[in-house]
Design an enzyme around this catalytic site. Structure first.
Site, PDB file in Angstrom:
ATOM      1  N   HIS A  19       0.818  -1.212   0.000  1.00  0.00           N
ATOM      2  CA  HIS A  19       0.000   0.000   0.000  1.00  0.00           C
ATOM      3  C   HIS A  19       0.854   1.266   0.000  1.00  0.00           C
ATOM      4  CE1 HIS A  19      -4.173   0.879  -0.083  1.00  0.00           C
ATOM      5  NE2 HIS A  19      -4.409   1.120   1.187  1.00  0.00           N
ATOM      6  N   ASN A  66      -6.765   6.522   3.986  1.00  0.00           N
ATOM      7  CA  ASN A  66      -8.186   6.814   3.773  1.00  0.00           C
ATOM      8  C   ASN A  66      -8.554   8.284   3.936  1.00  0.00           C
ATOM      9  OD1 ASN A  66      -8.247   4.078   3.439  1.00  0.00           O
ATOM     10  ND2 ASN A  66      -9.534   3.654   5.205  1.00  0.00           N
TER      11      ASN A  66
END
Length: 191
Positions: A19, A66
Site C-alpha cells: 500500500h 483513507n
C-alpha cells in the site's frame, strides 16, 4: 508548478508494504532530484525541487491512506494549482500486474480509498494519476492484509525497477504531455 503526491500510510510499521508503493516512488524521485521530503506542512511531509525545468512539490500525506484528500486539498489551496493540469498522484493498484503502470488524466476511485478521499475533498476526479500495479490479492486473502503486507524479495526487486519507470513517466508528463506518457507507459508487462 506541480504537486506530485505518493499515497501511503505513515509510521514505521507500514514502511515497504504494498500500500506504500506511492511513498516509495516519491522517495525515489526525491533522491533523483536531490531533495529531502521531510518538511511537515499541509498534513504531509513535503520537499521542494525542480525537474525538467518545472518546480515540484513532492508530498507524502501523513493522514493515513483513507484521509489522503485532506492533505491534498490543503496543498491545492495553498499553492493555488489547477488539479487537472498540475496534480499527479502516485498509488498502488491491485487490478494491475505487479510493476505494471497505468497513467490516466482522470477517472473514478476504482475502489481505492485514498483516491476516493481525494476526489471527495477536491470535488473533481480530473487529476493525473499514475497507478502502480501490486497484483491481485490471492484467493482467500483479506484485502487489507494483502495490501498491508510486504513484497517478497523477488517482488521487491521488480517494484524497485517499477519506481524507476514511475520517475520516467513523471518526466514524460512534465516534458511532453499526458497523452504521450499514456502511450509510452501504459503497455502491459509480461511475467
Amino acid at each position: 508548478m506541480y504537486i506530485i503526491a505518493g499515497l501511503g500510510n505513515p509510521t514505521r510499521e507500514y514502511k515497504n508494504t504494498r500500500h506504500n508503493i506511492g511513498f516509495d516512488a516519491i522517495d525515489y524521485i526525491a533522491r533523483k532530484i536531490g531533495v529531502d521530503v521531510e518538511i511537515k506542512k499541509h498534513k504531509a511531509l513535503i520537499g521542494k525541487g525542480n525537474l525538467e525545468g518545472e518546480k515540484l512539490i513532492l508530498a507524502k500525506p501523513q493522514t493515513y491512506m483513507n484521509l489522503s484528500g485532506e492533505s491534498i486539498r490543503e496543498m491545492i489551496h495553498y499553492y493555488k494549482i489547477v488539479p487537472k493540469e498540475q496534480l499527479i498522484i502516485l498509488y498502488d493498484d491491485i487490478s494491475l500486474k505487479p510493476g505494471q503502470l497505468r497513467i490516466r488524466a482522470k477517472g473514478s476511485s476504482g475502489g481505492h480509498n485514498g483516491i476516493k478521499s481525494i476526489i471527495n475533498n477536491i470535488c473533481t476526479d480530473e487529476f493525473i494519476r499514475i497507478k502502480i500495479g501490486i497484483g491481485e490479492k490471492p484467493i482467500g486473502y483479506d484485502l487489507a492484509d494483502y495490501v498491508l503486507g510486504y513484497f517478497s524479495k523477488e517482488e521487491r526487486e521488480n517494484m524497485d525497477q517499477c519506481v524507476k519507470r514511475v520517475y520516467e513517466g513523471v518526466k514524460c508528463i512534465l516534458t511532453n504531455n499526458i497523452q504521450k506518457a499514456m502511450n509510452d507507459f501504459n503497455q502491459s508487462i509480461k511475467h
